[in-house]
Design a protein around this motif. Structure first.
Motif, PDB file in Angstrom:
ATOM      1  N   ASN A  41      -4.331 -10.866 -19.106  1.00  0.00           N
ATOM      2  CA  ASN A  41      -4.616 -10.809 -17.678  1.00  0.00           C
ATOM      3  C   ASN A  41      -4.392 -12.170 -17.020  1.00  0.00           C
ATOM      4  N   LEU A  58      10.862  -9.482  -8.322  1.00  0.00           N
ATOM      5  CA  LEU A  58      10.315  -8.159  -8.606  1.00  0.00           C
ATOM      6  C   LEU A  58      10.593  -7.724 -10.045  1.00  0.00           C
ATOM      7  N   PHE A  68       2.378  -5.252 -20.378  1.00  0.00           N
ATOM      8  CA  PHE A  68       0.926  -5.015 -20.370  1.00  0.00           C
ATOM      9  C   PHE A  68       0.618  -3.585 -20.798  1.00  0.00           C
ATOM     10  N   ASP A 101      -0.509   2.136  -2.534  1.00  0.00           N
ATOM     11  CA  ASP A 101      -0.579   1.139  -3.612  1.00  0.00           C
ATOM     12  C   ASP A 101      -0.301   1.844  -4.937  1.00  0.00           C
ATOM     13  N   ASP A 104      -1.453   0.242 -11.244  1.00  0.00           N
ATOM     14  CA  ASP A 104      -2.422   1.056 -11.990  1.00  0.00           C
ATOM     15  C   ASP A 104      -2.910   0.432 -13.295  1.00  0.00           C
ATOM     16  N   ILE A 109      -7.398   0.227 -17.194  1.00  0.00           N
ATOM     17  CA  ILE A 109      -8.319  -0.472 -18.103  1.00  0.00           C
ATOM     18  C   ILE A 109      -9.756  -0.039 -17.793  1.00  0.00           C
ATOM     19  N   LEU A 147     -12.503   2.559  -6.283  1.00  0.00           N
ATOM     20  CA  LEU A 147     -11.228   2.388  -5.580  1.00  0.00           C
ATOM     21  C   LEU A 147     -10.537   1.126  -6.070  1.00  0.00           C
ATOM     22  N   LEU A 150      -4.779  -3.465  -4.778  1.00  0.00           N
ATOM     23  CA  LEU A 150      -4.153  -4.756  -5.145  1.00  0.00           C
ATOM     24  C   LEU A 150      -3.382  -5.381  -3.989  1.00  0.00           C
ATOM     25  N   LEU A 151      -3.322  -4.687  -2.867  1.00  0.00           N
ATOM     26  CA  LEU A 151      -2.500  -5.183  -1.762  1.00  0.00           C
ATOM     27  C   LEU A 151      -3.353  -5.412  -0.511  1.00  0.00           C
ATOM     28  N   ALA A 203     -17.509  -3.061 -13.998  1.00  0.00           N
ATOM     29  CA  ALA A 203     -17.490  -1.638 -13.619  1.00  0.00           C
ATOM     30  C   ALA A 203     -18.458  -0.852 -14.509  1.00  0.00           C
TER      31      ALA A 203
HETATM   32  C1  B12 Z   1       2.254  -6.068 -12.380  1.00  0.00           C
HETATM   33  C2  B12 Z   1       2.331  -6.213 -10.878  1.00  0.00           C
HETATM   34  C3  B12 Z   1       3.127  -5.284 -10.201  1.00  0.00           C
HETATM   35  C4  B12 Z   1       3.781  -4.078 -10.877  1.00  0.00           C
HETATM   36  C5  B12 Z   1       2.704  -3.010 -11.070  1.00  0.00           C
HETATM   37  C6  B12 Z   1       2.902  -2.173 -12.319  1.00  0.00           C
HETATM   38  C7  B12 Z   1       1.770  -1.184 -12.501  1.00  0.00           C
HETATM   39  N1  B12 Z   1       2.120  -0.081 -13.111  1.00  0.00           N
HETATM   40  O1  B12 Z   1       0.635  -1.401 -12.111  1.00  0.00           O
HETATM   41  C8  B12 Z   1       4.881  -3.678  -9.839  1.00  0.00           C
HETATM   42  C9  B12 Z   1       6.185  -4.328 -10.210  1.00  0.00           C
HETATM   43  C10 B12 Z   1       5.110  -2.179  -9.642  1.00  0.00           C
HETATM   44  C11 B12 Z   1       4.334  -4.341  -8.559  1.00  0.00           C
HETATM   45  C12 B12 Z   1       4.775  -4.018  -7.298  1.00  0.00           C
HETATM   46  C13 B12 Z   1       4.408  -4.691  -6.138  1.00  0.00           C
HETATM   47  N2  B12 Z   1       3.596  -5.778  -6.063  1.00  0.00           N
HETATM   48 CO1  B12 Z   1       2.521  -6.400  -7.559  1.00  0.00          CO
HETATM   49  N3  B12 Z   1       1.686  -7.409  -8.905  1.00  0.00           N
HETATM   50  C14 B12 Z   1       1.615  -7.230 -10.197  1.00  0.00           C
HETATM   51  C15 B12 Z   1       0.764  -8.377 -10.811  1.00  0.00           C
HETATM   52  C16 B12 Z   1       1.694  -9.427 -11.413  1.00  0.00           C
HETATM   53  C17 B12 Z   1      -0.246  -7.968 -11.865  1.00  0.00           C
HETATM   54  C18 B12 Z   1      -1.217  -6.847 -11.475  1.00  0.00           C
HETATM   55  C19 B12 Z   1      -1.965  -6.419 -12.698  1.00  0.00           C
HETATM   56  O2  B12 Z   1      -1.669  -5.391 -13.305  1.00  0.00           O
HETATM   57  N4  B12 Z   1      -2.919  -7.260 -13.161  1.00  0.00           N
HETATM   58  C20 B12 Z   1      -3.646  -7.052 -14.413  1.00  0.00           C
HETATM   59  C21 B12 Z   1      -4.872  -6.173 -14.199  1.00  0.00           C
HETATM   60  C22 B12 Z   1      -5.591  -5.972 -15.537  1.00  0.00           C
HETATM   61  O3  B12 Z   1      -5.729  -6.840 -13.304  1.00  0.00           O
HETATM   62  P1  B12 Z   1      -6.340  -6.149 -12.008  1.00  0.00           P
HETATM   63  O4  B12 Z   1      -5.402  -5.164 -11.451  1.00  0.00           O
HETATM   64  O5  B12 Z   1      -6.862  -7.198 -11.126  1.00  0.00           O
HETATM   65  O6  B12 Z   1      -7.572  -5.275 -12.588  1.00  0.00           O
HETATM   66  C23 B12 Z   1      -8.793  -5.799 -13.095  1.00  0.00           C
HETATM   67  C24 B12 Z   1      -9.852  -6.065 -12.004  1.00  0.00           C
HETATM   68  O7  B12 Z   1      -9.321  -6.398 -10.758  1.00  0.00           O
HETATM   69  C25 B12 Z   1     -10.698  -4.818 -11.996  1.00  0.00           C
HETATM   70  N5  B12 Z   1     -10.291  -3.633 -11.218  1.00  0.00           N
HETATM   71  C26 B12 Z   1      -9.064  -3.227 -10.864  1.00  0.00           C
HETATM   72  N6  B12 Z   1      -9.121  -2.040 -10.242  1.00  0.00           N
HETATM   73  C27 B12 Z   1     -10.411  -1.683 -10.203  1.00  0.00           C
HETATM   74  C28 B12 Z   1     -11.023  -0.552  -9.662  1.00  0.00           C
HETATM   75  C29 B12 Z   1     -12.393  -0.432  -9.738  1.00  0.00           C
HETATM   76  C30 B12 Z   1     -13.056   0.783  -9.183  1.00  0.00           C
HETATM   77  C31 B12 Z   1     -13.169  -1.449 -10.338  1.00  0.00           C
HETATM   78  C32 B12 Z   1     -14.638  -1.302 -10.389  1.00  0.00           C
HETATM   79  C33 B12 Z   1     -12.557  -2.574 -10.892  1.00  0.00           C
HETATM   80  C34 B12 Z   1     -11.181  -2.684 -10.815  1.00  0.00           C
HETATM   81  O8  B12 Z   1     -10.717  -4.458 -13.369  1.00  0.00           O
HETATM   82  C35 B12 Z   1      -9.415  -4.688 -13.930  1.00  0.00           C
HETATM   83  C36 B12 Z   1      -9.569  -4.998 -15.406  1.00  0.00           C
HETATM   84  O9  B12 Z   1     -10.374  -6.115 -15.629  1.00  0.00           O
HETATM   85  C37 B12 Z   1      -0.009  -8.881  -9.537  1.00  0.00           C
HETATM   86  C38 B12 Z   1      -0.536 -10.332  -9.618  1.00  0.00           C
HETATM   87  C39 B12 Z   1      -2.057 -10.376  -9.676  1.00  0.00           C
HETATM   88  N7  B12 Z   1      -2.601 -11.545  -9.613  1.00  0.00           N
HETATM   89  O10 B12 Z   1      -2.738  -9.387  -9.740  1.00  0.00           O
HETATM   90  C40 B12 Z   1       1.011  -8.604  -8.436  1.00  0.00           C
HETATM   91  C41 B12 Z   1       0.533  -8.395  -6.990  1.00  0.00           C
HETATM   92  C42 B12 Z   1      -0.718  -7.535  -6.952  1.00  0.00           C
HETATM   93  N8  B12 Z   1       1.651  -7.651  -6.398  1.00  0.00           N
HETATM   94  C43 B12 Z   1       1.937  -8.029  -5.194  1.00  0.00           C
HETATM   95  C44 B12 Z   1       2.979  -7.492  -4.390  1.00  0.00           C
HETATM   96  C45 B12 Z   1       3.238  -8.182  -3.078  1.00  0.00           C
HETATM   97  C46 B12 Z   1       3.714  -6.366  -4.817  1.00  0.00           C
HETATM   98  C47 B12 Z   1       4.817  -5.650  -4.030  1.00  0.00           C
HETATM   99  C48 B12 Z   1       4.548  -5.454  -2.523  1.00  0.00           C
HETATM  100  C49 B12 Z   1       6.125  -6.435  -4.287  1.00  0.00           C
HETATM  101  C50 B12 Z   1       7.338  -5.973  -3.511  1.00  0.00           C
HETATM  102  N9  B12 Z   1       7.865  -6.857  -2.707  1.00  0.00           N
HETATM  103  O11 B12 Z   1       7.743  -4.848  -3.622  1.00  0.00           O
HETATM  104  C51 B12 Z   1       4.918  -4.307  -4.782  1.00  0.00           C
HETATM  105  C52 B12 Z   1       3.989  -3.236  -4.153  1.00  0.00           C
HETATM  106  C53 B12 Z   1       4.206  -1.849  -4.698  1.00  0.00           C
HETATM  107  C54 B12 Z   1       3.141  -0.888  -4.169  1.00  0.00           C
HETATM  108  N10 B12 Z   1       3.393  -0.218  -3.056  1.00  0.00           N
HETATM  109  O12 B12 Z   1       2.072  -0.800  -4.752  1.00  0.00           O
HETATM  110  C55 B12 Z   1       0.995  -9.130  -4.713  1.00  0.00           C
HETATM  111  C56 B12 Z   1      -0.055  -8.606  -3.740  1.00  0.00           C
HETATM  112  C57 B12 Z   1      -0.401  -9.625  -2.658  1.00  0.00           C
HETATM  113  C58 B12 Z   1      -1.527  -9.102  -1.835  1.00  0.00           C
HETATM  114  N11 B12 Z   1      -2.728  -9.555  -2.128  1.00  0.00           N
HETATM  115  O13 B12 Z   1      -1.328  -8.306  -0.961  1.00  0.00           O
HETATM  116  C59 B12 Z   1       0.426  -9.692  -6.074  1.00  0.00           C
HETATM  117  C60 B12 Z   1      -1.003 -10.258  -5.979  1.00  0.00           C
HETATM  118  C61 B12 Z   1       1.421 -10.799  -6.541  1.00  0.00           C
HETATM  119  C62 B12 Z   1       1.370 -12.018  -5.656  1.00  0.00           C
HETATM  120  N12 B12 Z   1       0.581 -13.009  -5.998  1.00  0.00           N
HETATM  121  O14 B12 Z   1       2.067 -12.062  -4.663  1.00  0.00           O
HETATM  122  N13 B12 Z   1       3.415  -5.299  -8.858  1.00  0.00           N
END
Ligand code: B12
Length: 212
Positions: A41, A58, A68, A101, A104, A109, A147, A150-151, A203
């Motif tokens: 992560n 991208l 991942f 969004d 996933d 996780i 919910l 990420l955006l 969570a």
């Molecule tokens: C991988 C990734 C993608 C992949 C996603 C693949 C997939 N199947 O999920 C792809 C390539 C598809 C993608 C696309 C895009 N992405 Co993206 N992506 C990422 C990245 C690098 C990692 C996200 C991730 O999986 N993290 C790992 C997981 C484990 O962490 P997490 O999601 O935070 O989840 C943890 C906690 O947050 C929590 N949690 C999460 N959900 C929930 C829900 C509940 C109920 C609870 C209690 C807890 C909880 O528990 C999880 C486990 O500990 C992030 C960078 C980042 N810092 O997050 C950018 C990021 C999220 N993406 C971003 C962007 C801009 C995009 C795009 C718009 C890019 C583009 N120009 O097309 C598109 C949007 C597509 C769409 N409409 O959704 C930006 C968002 C900026 C913002 N804040 O608005 C980020 C932050 C990158 C950046 N720094 O610019 N992306």
């Protein structure tokens, strides 16, 4: 020199072979899967930053997601205390990624950890409109709707779900938890949600509180 672990650095470099090798080694050594996920992560967070700085594009985001997911396929069966078959569910949770969004990985996780610790999870998937969350909460009697978001531009969707639960008369019985990298307490307040969880372990704690 950076402070990243070898695994986190290999992840940032998108060095697939090395990442899989290190993960395999850690699994064989009996390391906690949650710790392995945490290291990956951290790599994801850094990749997000590199994307913001236009050093990654991208294609790299897509690749990080694929790597991942492969790791999670290996670690998922090891998460939680895997529920006994005849043990009753501790409670039901409806979860999904909000409309427009498609991220996933984090949601999945959370789903694995909740299932692993004995909760029944109705996973609505990604790009889920508000009315679907409301319908699922009604149908299942879940006391918690989770919910994932990420955006930044989909923050209003969080509020929409809370408002529609309210309009359906469910707000007194259904709590709402939000999560996802850009979420925080401020976003929770904006949305009118009850909880913000920074990770999957948080969570699980929320569910324990609700279903105690
Ligand atoms: C991988 C990734 C993608 C992949 C996603 C693949 C997939 N199947 O999920 C792809 C390539 C598809 C993608 C696309 C895009 N992405 Co993206 N992506 C990422 C990245 C690098 C990692 C996200 C991730 O999986 N993290 C790992 C997981 C484990 O962490 P997490 O999601 O935070 O989840 C943890 C906690 O947050 C929590 N949690 C999460 N959900 C929930 C829900 C509940 C109920 C609870 C209690 C807890 C909880 O528990 C999880 C486990 O500990 C992030 C960078 C980042 N810092 O997050 C950018 C990021 C999220 N993406 C971003 C962007 C801009 C995009 C795009 C718009 C890019 C583009 N120009 O097309 C598109 C949007 C597509 C769409 N409409 O959704 C930006 C968002 C900026 C913002 N804040 O608005 C980020 C932050 C990158 C950046 N720094 O610019 N992306």
């Amino acid at each position: 020199m950076s402070n990243f672990t070898e695994l986190t650095q290999a992840f940032i470099n998108l060095d697939e072979e090395k990442v899989y090798g290190l993960v395999q080694k850690k699994i064989a050594a009996g390391e906690d899967p949650v710790g392995i996920i945490k290291e990956c992560n951290e790599g994801m967070t850094e990749i997000g930053k590199l994307f913001e700085q236009n050093e990654y594009f991208l294609s790299e985001l897509i690749m990080s997601g694929e790597i991942f997911k492969s790791i999670m396929a290996k670690l998922e069966p090891m998460l939680g205390d895997v529920q006994q078959e005849n043990e009753p569910s501790k409670g039901t949770v409806v979860i999904g990624t909000v409309k427009e969004d498609i991220h996933d990985i984090g949601k999945d996780i959370v789903v694995s950890m909740l299932r692993g610790t004995g909760y029944e999870v109705v996973d609505l998937g990604v790009d889920v409109p508000a009315d679907k969350f409301v319908a699922a909460a009604k149908e299942t009697g879940a006391k918690l709707v989770g919910l994932s978001c990420l955006l930044n531009f989909t923050f209003p969707e969080l509020k929409k779900v809370v408002d529609e639960l309210d309009a359906a008369g469910l707000r007194d019985t259904v709590k709402v938890a939000i999560g996802g990298a850009p979420c925080n307490e401020e976003v929770r307040k904006f949305a009118g949600a009850d909880y913000y969880a920074k990770d999957a372990a948080a969570a699980v704690s929320i569910c324990k509180e609700i279903y105690q």
